[in-house]
Design a protein around this motif. Structure first.
Motif, mmCIF file in Angstrom:
data_model
loop_
_atom_site.group_PDB
_atom_site.id
_atom_site.type_symbol
_atom_site.label_atom_id
_atom_site.label_comp_id
_atom_site.label_asym_id
_atom_site.label_seq_id
_atom_site.Cartn_x
_atom_site.Cartn_y
_atom_site.Cartn_z
ATOM 1 N N PRO A 152 49.739 47.993 44.070
ATOM 2 C CA PRO A 152 48.793 47.299 43.190
ATOM 3 C C PRO A 152 48.710 45.813 43.451
ATOM 4 C CG PRO A 152 50.792 47.869 42.003
ATOM 5 C CD PRO A 152 50.886 48.533 43.340
ATOM 6 N N GLY A 153 49.722 45.261 44.167
ATOM 7 C CA GLY A 153 49.699 43.839 44.471
ATOM 8 C C GLY A 153 50.137 42.997 43.290
ATOM 9 N N PRO A 154 50.072 41.674 43.439
ATOM 10 C CA PRO A 154 50.504 40.792 42.351
ATOM 11 C C PRO A 154 49.549 40.872 41.172
ATOM 12 C CG PRO A 154 49.472 39.523 44.108
ATOM 13 C CD PRO A 154 49.610 40.918 44.634
ATOM 14 N N ALA A 155 50.075 40.669 39.980
ATOM 15 C CA ALA A 155 49.245 40.696 38.778
ATOM 16 C C ALA A 155 48.276 39.518 38.798
ATOM 17 C CB ALA A 155 50.120 40.639 37.531
ATOM 18 N N PRO A 156 46.980 39.789 38.690
ATOM 19 C CA PRO A 156 46.011 38.685 38.720
ATOM 20 C C PRO A 156 46.070 37.883 37.424
ATOM 21 C CG PRO A 156 44.890 40.752 38.291
ATOM 22 C CD PRO A 156 46.333 41.095 38.548
ATOM 23 N N LYS A 157 45.796 36.615 37.542
ATOM 24 C CA LYS A 157 45.676 35.743 36.367
ATOM 25 C C LYS A 157 44.571 34.742 36.668
ATOM 26 C CE LYS A 157 46.806 34.584 32.214
ATOM 27 N NZ LYS A 157 46.557 35.527 31.093
ATOM 28 N N LEU B 192 47.385 50.156 31.085
ATOM 29 C CA LEU B 192 46.278 49.634 31.882
ATOM 30 C C LEU B 192 46.788 49.306 33.287
ATOM 31 C CD1 LEU B 192 43.274 48.481 31.687
ATOM 32 C CD2 LEU B 192 44.392 46.250 31.394
ATOM 33 N N PRO B 193 46.109 49.778 34.337
ATOM 34 C CA PRO B 193 46.598 49.519 35.705
ATOM 35 C C PRO B 193 46.294 48.091 36.144
ATOM 36 C CG PRO B 193 44.556 50.766 35.795
ATOM 37 C CD PRO B 193 44.912 50.643 34.336
ATOM 38 N N ILE B 194 47.235 47.204 35.900
ATOM 39 C CA ILE B 194 47.042 45.795 36.242
ATOM 40 C C ILE B 194 46.774 45.670 37.741
ATOM 41 C CG2 ILE B 194 48.097 43.513 36.218
ATOM 42 C CD1 ILE B 194 47.465 44.707 33.445
ATOM 43 N N GLY B 195 45.734 44.915 38.091
ATOM 44 C CA GLY B 195 45.399 44.735 39.491
ATOM 45 C C GLY B 195 43.914 44.509 39.687
ATOM 46 N N ARG B 196 43.489 44.576 40.952
ATOM 47 C CA ARG B 196 42.091 44.392 41.342
ATOM 48 C C ARG B 196 41.600 45.693 41.968
ATOM 49 N NH1 ARG B 196 40.936 38.681 42.280
ATOM 50 N NH2 ARG B 196 42.777 37.439 41.773
ATOM 51 N N PRO C 142 36.450 36.408 42.185
ATOM 52 C CA PRO C 142 37.694 35.672 42.455
ATOM 53 C C PRO C 142 38.478 36.307 43.595
ATOM 54 C CG PRO C 142 37.397 35.960 40.098
ATOM 55 C CD PRO C 142 36.345 36.792 40.764
ATOM 56 N N LYS C 143 38.975 35.476 44.467
ATOM 57 C CA LYS C 143 39.678 35.979 45.629
ATOM 58 C C LYS C 143 41.073 36.467 45.232
ATOM 59 C CE LYS C 143 37.215 33.050 48.941
ATOM 60 N NZ LYS C 143 36.074 33.929 48.721
ATOM 61 N N GLY C 144 41.570 37.418 46.009
ATOM 62 C CA GLY C 144 42.895 37.962 45.764
ATOM 63 C C GLY C 144 43.032 39.317 46.426
ATOM 64 N N GLN C 145 44.257 39.772 46.549
ATOM 65 C CA GLN C 145 44.541 41.045 47.193
ATOM 66 C C GLN C 145 43.997 42.196 46.358
ATOM 67 O OE1 GLN C 145 48.704 41.641 48.166
ATOM 68 N NE2 GLN C 145 48.510 43.871 47.930
ATOM 69 N N MET C 146 43.258 43.105 47.004
ATOM 70 C CA MET C 146 42.773 44.289 46.310
ATOM 71 C C MET C 146 43.910 45.296 46.159
ATOM 72 S SD MET C 146 39.722 43.557 45.511
ATOM 73 C CE MET C 146 39.282 45.160 44.828
ATOM 74 N N SER C 147 43.947 45.963 45.054
ATOM 75 C CA SER C 147 45.011 46.914 44.754
ATOM 76 C C SER C 147 44.745 48.264 45.404
ATOM 77 C CB SER C 147 45.132 47.096 43.241
ATOM 78 O OG SER C 147 45.417 45.877 42.601
ATOM 79 N N THR C 148 45.813 48.977 45.678
ATOM 80 C CA THR C 148 45.725 50.360 46.141
ATOM 81 C C THR C 148 46.685 51.188 45.294
ATOM 82 O OG1 THR C 148 47.492 50.145 47.785
ATOM 83 C CG2 THR C 148 45.252 49.569 48.498
ATOM 84 N N ASN C 149 46.582 52.491 45.391
ATOM 85 C CA ASN C 149 47.464 53.360 44.614
ATOM 86 C C ASN C 149 48.925 53.153 44.993
ATOM 87 O OD1 ASN C 149 45.666 55.090 42.906
ATOM 88 N ND2 ASN C 149 44.737 55.517 44.883
ATOM 89 N N SER C 150 49.188 52.825 46.237
ATOM 90 C CA SER C 150 50.578 52.622 46.679
ATOM 91 C C SER C 150 51.041 51.180 46.496
ATOM 92 C CB SER C 150 50.721 53.023 48.149
ATOM 93 O OG SER C 150 49.862 52.244 48.967
ATOM 94 N N PHE D 157 31.364 47.514 42.352
ATOM 95 C CA PHE D 157 31.765 46.235 41.757
ATOM 96 C C PHE D 157 33.281 46.158 41.592
ATOM 97 C CE2 PHE D 157 31.173 48.797 37.853
ATOM 98 C CZ PHE D 157 32.286 48.445 37.094
ATOM 99 N N THR D 158 33.775 44.929 41.487
ATOM 100 C CA THR D 158 35.205 44.667 41.332
ATOM 101 C C THR D 158 35.559 44.637 39.846
ATOM 102 O OG1 THR D 158 35.367 43.420 43.394
ATOM 103 C CG2 THR D 158 37.060 42.992 41.725
ATOM 104 N N ALA D 159 36.655 45.334 39.506
ATOM 105 C CA ALA D 159 37.173 45.339 38.147
ATOM 106 C C ALA D 159 38.583 44.768 38.181
ATOM 107 C CB ALA D 159 37.185 46.742 37.574
ATOM 108 N N ILE D 160 38.797 43.636 37.504
ATOM 109 C CA ILE D 160 40.085 42.964 37.495
ATOM 110 C C ILE D 160 40.757 43.210 36.153
ATOM 111 C CG2 ILE D 160 41.257 40.735 37.682
ATOM 112 C CD1 ILE D 160 38.880 39.771 39.379
ATOM 113 N N PHE D 161 41.947 43.785 36.183
ATOM 114 C CA PHE D 161 42.698 44.079 34.972
ATOM 115 C C PHE D 161 43.928 43.189 34.945
ATOM 116 C CE2 PHE D 161 41.082 48.653 35.713
ATOM 117 C CZ PHE D 161 39.829 48.318 35.205
ATOM 118 N N GLN D 162 44.065 42.399 33.888
ATOM 119 C CA GLN D 162 45.193 41.470 33.792
ATOM 120 C C GLN D 162 45.851 41.597 32.426
ATOM 121 O OE1 GLN D 162 43.403 37.626 34.489
ATOM 122 N NE2 GLN D 162 42.600 37.458 32.416
ATOM 123 N N SER D 163 47.096 41.109 32.361
ATOM 124 C CA SER D 163 47.852 41.192 31.122
ATOM 125 C C SER D 163 47.824 39.860 30.388
ATOM 126 C CB SER D 163 49.286 41.604 31.411
ATOM 127 O OG SER D 163 49.880 40.711 32.319
#
Length: 378
Positions: free
Chosen positions: A251-256, A279-283, A241-249, A372-378
């Motif tokens: 995390p970007g918008p919460a994926p859904k 849990l670090p919400i993000g991509r 799924p497309k979306g902004q990848m998170s960084t430590n500084s 691989f991409t790991a997407i964490f969402q709430s």
């Protein structure tokens, strides 16, 4: 209790169940594996008969779910939230009504896997050969002095190899049954059809895949999704799924994501985050895999530890804080990893990381490739 005695002689299950008394838990709790008539407990009865702690129908379903790639935590013949989540994942993957119940269509789909629930196996040194650490030190400073954070005894080692618990092995066989190389025990039927681990990342991964009875032929996953509210990791095939990848500084918008962002090919129960370390919400990316890793014990960033306690470098082993594998995330200090307490998966908190049973994280490392991409969402 010497290592030689543990390895070379037949030992009663009740004795080793008693020797497993303080199975260390990450949340500070303890589990005791005991059985038999001692201490006022009831006599052993065969599984599937009144009085047994094992529900035969649930136990068989757990074995089949494990084989299908939708494990329900430890195989113990007990229902619960983790079992219901596994059923839901399996139902979704087979386009069945998602009820979380062992209804008729679900039973029909599971039995097509054509696998008995148990097998009687003659034990080998691979099953019960150690090395062992008993008693197992509680303090990190004492653990750091060891060569490895090994299993405490044969029963604990055998239980993890067959995706179950010491209690369950005792319940399957009776407390008077002997354990040791050359002895025969009834065990959950998780043996793989193939151990051809061609393409393993390294020799450590290949050895661990075989030890934990991981089927060599696994589906190829493209990304994983962990939903904070559900306590499972879902593995999907398909376009990430497309979306902004998170960084430590940032995390970007919460994926859904939608309920079906791809083809669901596997699902694992996980333990994740806490109020202190959520849990670090993000991509994120899982960039590198490490097997049998050392662990840098940093109490200042670990849940429930004294921040003034000295840091330690802990040796590898299945009873280490991160178990037998660490899949490193681009989120600093975070990873997907194993555990020293598989019975707590899906039922406890962690220090922000994503914990799986040792046998599940090794299987995940076969399904996914580094990066691989790991997407964490709430």
């Amino acid at each position: 209790m010497s290592k030689r005695w543990l390895v070379t002689t037949g030992v009663g299950l009740a004795l080793l169940a008693g020797a497993s008394v303080t199975m260390a838990q990450n949340n500070g709790a303890a589990a005791t594996a005991t059985a038999g008539q001692k201490g006022g407990q009831t006599a052993w009865v065969p599984p599937g008969t009144p009085g047994s702690p094992i529900d035969g129908t649930v136990f068989h379903a757990q074995v089949l779910l494990d084989a299908a790639g939708f494990p329900s935590g430890v195989i113990d013949g007990k229902k619960g939230k983790v079992f219901a989540q596994a059923i839901k994942g399996f139902q979704q993957s087979r386009n069945l009504p998602v009820t979380g119940e062992m209804d008729g269509p679900t039973r029909k789909a599971l039995v097509q896997l054509d696998r008995p629930s148990t097998r009687v196996l003659q034990l080998t040194a691979t099953d019960v050969g150690g090395p062992f650490v008993y008693p197992f030190p509680k303090d990190a400073a004492d653990q750091a002095k060891l060569k490895g954070l090994y299993y405490r005894n044969m029963l604990e080692q055998l239980a993890e190899r067959f995706h179950t618990t010491p209690r369950t092995i005792v319940a399957l066989n009776g407390p008077d049954k002997l354990i040791g190389a050359g002895q025969s025990l009834r065990l959950p039927n998780v043996l793989p059809a193939s151990r051809d681990y061609a393409g393993a990342i390294d020799g450590k991964q290949g050895r661990l895949l075989s030890f934990f009875n991981v089927e060599a032929q696994q589906p190829a996953g493209d990304f994983v999704v962990v939903d904070k509210s559900e306590g499972v990791m879902r593995v999907y095939q398909g376009e990430v799924p497309k979306g902004q990848m998170s960084t430590n500084s940032n995390p970007g918008p919460a994926p859904k994501l939608s309920d079906t962002p791809g083809k669901l090919v596997a699902q694992f129960p996980v333990t994740m985050g806490s109020a202190q370390y959520p849990l670090p919400i993000g991509r994120w990316k899982a960039t590198t895999f490490a097997f049998d890793p050392d662990f840098k014990y940093q109490p200042s960033i670990l849940k429930g530890k004294d921040p003034n306690e000295p840091e330690q470098l802990l040796p590898p082993g299945p009873n280490g804080p991160v178990g037998v594998a660490w899949l490193d995330l681009t989120k600093e200090h975070y990873g997907i990893h194993g555990t020293d307490s598989p019975e707590t998966i899906g039922r406890a908190e962690s220090s922000g990381c994503i914990r799986l049973a040792n046998w599940d994280v090794i299987r995940l490392s076969r399904i996914m490739k580094p990066g691989f991409t790991a997407i964490f969402q709430s």
